[in-house]
Scaffold this active site. Structure first.
Site, mmCIF file in Angstrom:
data_model
loop_
_atom_site.group_PDB
_atom_site.id
_atom_site.type_symbol
_atom_site.label_atom_id
_atom_site.label_comp_id
_atom_site.label_asym_id
_atom_site.label_seq_id
_atom_site.Cartn_x
_atom_site.Cartn_y
_atom_site.Cartn_z
ATOM 1 N N TYR A 27 29.677 -32.580 13.772
ATOM 2 C CA TYR A 27 30.026 -34.009 13.824
ATOM 3 C C TYR A 27 30.556 -34.526 12.493
ATOM 4 C CZ TYR A 27 27.298 -33.175 17.924
ATOM 5 O OH TYR A 27 26.834 -32.625 19.070
ATOM 6 N N TYR A 159 22.739 -37.133 27.092
ATOM 7 C CA TYR A 159 23.483 -36.168 26.278
ATOM 8 C C TYR A 159 23.262 -34.785 26.874
ATOM 9 C CZ TYR A 159 25.102 -33.198 22.544
ATOM 10 O OH TYR A 159 25.786 -32.226 21.848
HETATM 11 N N1 PLP Z 1 21.392 -30.770 26.650
HETATM 12 C C1 PLP Z 1 20.520 -31.441 25.884
HETATM 13 C C2 PLP Z 1 19.507 -32.336 26.533
HETATM 14 C C3 PLP Z 1 20.546 -31.318 24.496
HETATM 15 O O1 PLP Z 1 19.677 -32.000 23.740
HETATM 16 C C4 PLP Z 1 21.522 -30.448 23.925
HETATM 17 C C5 PLP Z 1 21.610 -30.305 22.455
HETATM 18 O O2 PLP Z 1 21.184 -31.138 21.691
HETATM 19 C C6 PLP Z 1 22.397 -29.747 24.763
HETATM 20 C C7 PLP Z 1 22.301 -29.939 26.130
HETATM 21 C C8 PLP Z 1 23.423 -28.818 24.202
HETATM 22 O O3 PLP Z 1 22.823 -27.659 23.708
HETATM 23 P P1 PLP Z 1 23.579 -26.748 22.625
HETATM 24 O O4 PLP Z 1 23.673 -27.578 21.388
HETATM 25 O O5 PLP Z 1 22.687 -25.549 22.478
HETATM 26 O O6 PLP Z 1 24.910 -26.420 23.195
#
Ligand code: PLP
Length: 449
Positions: A27, A159
């Site tokens: 980011y 998210y």
């Molecule tokens: N889903 C949720 C709820 C998350 O908190 C995150 C990462 O923060 C992700 C998906 C994505 O995971 P990654 O960063 O391992 O791709």
């Protein structure tokens, strides 16, 4: 600035110069505006860090490396599993081949996760597991002769990762992906679930969900949500009752239900999986982050036999997905060791993970109580081993980070949120320091703005 190879090892200044020239951080712009701290090692709940003035220090990690390092760093059981697996093989392709670490891991995930999840697709990262989960649901609907069912419903404030399909179900405004309107598939968004884990379910909100589901049922393949805790979308908690509502509505309208437990999985919210707070099971569940205790990248999408058979009896009877590093044996062996440590109190000083998480919950609640109601503080909330201070303004990142570091704590605030989810073995004294660091970060941020 080229590194002088005669220097052994290269100086911190040289490394940071190369970092600025070549390395893109999460980011951030390129080159970064704020120099990252150089980490030279980590052990227990502490990171060995070099500060910008050259001083070396140890910081208590309040972030568990973004929810992942639940046992802390250099855990002897996980280290031993890594070494033992390296002596056998680090990696082998998964097409046409299989191996014990992956087989054992799949069996254990099925055993630990809510019934009736039975089949496990191992993926490289959380975002990829969400891609796989979505692909499973879209393909299931197609296989059943319902190709029009190809949209997703979610609620705002979520998210689910940074690749394109997960981005399409992240919060469309507050999230990090608002730039991508017109590019991403357009999904159906419900309002944010009303706040509060213990709050009575709001009948109007339930009616809102029911209305959206009814209007869009013919085009919906699945509902995807983070159960109970919305993490990187805003660190909000909601009542498990809404998950039961979603389960009922999905069953009523032939829509699948995906729970993204990538952040919540493995105990963080006080239940092994947050779905347990609601006493229900999704059709597809994603896990990642803490799966390997934060050692290596590995995630999984689990599904029911109904979903697996739907796909496998369809017109194209395979799930067309197969990452090169699928089921990496090293990561899978470490994941098995991490599950051993999580589930066996003898490997965690005689204390169960439930006791540790409950202790952290009490410590965070007590330690953050003093800032509740302070000018500039909008809310303080705690659930399981997650503590949040929400300000009434954007966090001043430089002031907040600096204040936390001066208090001996590593935190990574975002938007208006200063939060911590410490490793489970964090001792009471260290937890006090983390709370002190969070409060110092909040105060510094408020007085800087
Ligand atoms: N889903 C949720 C709820 C998350 O908190 C995150 C990462 O923060 C992700 C998906 C994505 O995971 P990654 O960063 O391992 O791709």
């Amino acid at each position: 600035m080229p590194v002088d190879r005669s220097e052994n090892p290269p100086s911190a200044e040289a490394l940071l110069g190369l970092d600025r020239a070549h390395v893109w951080h999460p980011y951030g712009p390129m080159p970064g505006r704020v120099a990252p701290l150089l980490v030279t090692g980590a052990e227990g709940v502490r990171l060995d860090v070099r500060l910008p003035d050259g001083e070396r220090t140890r910081l208590i990690d309040g972030m568990s490396s973004w929810w992942a390092a639940i046992h802390g760093y250099r855990h002897p059981v996980l280290d031993e599993a890594a070494h033992a697996q390296l002596d056998r093989m680090a990696h082998v392709m998964f097409g046409g081949l299989t191996h014990e670490p992956a087989i054992r891991l799949a069996e254990r995930l099925v055993e630990l996760s809510p019934e009736p999840l039975r089949h496990v697709f191992l993926a490289d990262s959380g975002s990829v597991s969400v891609e796989v989960a979505i692909k499973m649901c879209l393909q299931y609907q197609r296989s059943l002769g319902r190709p029009a069912k190809r949209r997703l419903l979610t609620w705002r404030g979520g998210y689910h990762g940074d690749t394109f399909h997960p981005m399409s179900v992240c919060d469309p405004e507050g999230g990090m992906h608002s730039l991508w309107g017109g590019v991403l598939p357009e999904q159906v968004f419900a309002e944010e679930p009303p706040a509060g884990f213990d709050a009575e379910p709001d009948a109007q909100y339930v009616a809102h969900l029911a209305d959206l589901m009814e209007r869009h049922a013919s085009e919906l393949a699945a509902v995807i949500v983070e159960p109970v805790v919305q993490g990187a979308g805003g660190m909000r908690f909601h009542s498990p009752a809404y998950l039961r509502t979603l389960r009922e509505l999905c069953d009523e309208h032939d829509v699948l239900l995906i729970f993204d437990e990538i952040a919540t999985g493995f105990g963080r919210s006080g239940a092994l999986f947050a779905a347990e707070h609601a006493g229900i099971s999704p059709d597809v569940m994603c896990v990642g982050k803490a799966l390997t205790g934060g050692y290596l990248t590995l995630a999984a999408a689990l599904c029911t036999t109904r979903v697996a058979e739907g796909i496998s009896n369809g017109e194209v009877p395979v799930l067309a997905h197969g990452p090169t590093f699928m089921a990496n044996p090293l990561a899978a062996a470490i994941a098995n060791a991490s599950l051993d440590v999580l589930t066996n109190p003898r490997l965690r000083g005689g204390v169960s993970w439930q006791q540790d998480v409950a202790r952290l919950e009490r410590g965070l609640s007590a330690g953050l109580a003093e800032v509740r109601g302070l000018p500039g503080v909008r809310d303080v909330r705690v659930l399981g081993a997650i503590g949040v201070i929400q300000l009434d303004r954007e966090v001043d990142m430089a002031a907040a980070t600096d204040a936390a570091v001066r208090n001996g704590v590593w935190l990574r605030p975002f938007r208006d949120l200063i939060y911590a989810m410490p490793p489970y073995p964090t001792e009471d004294g260290d937890l006090k320091e983390i709370c002190g660091g969070m409060i110092a970060a909040a105060e510094a941020s408020i007085s800087a703005s």
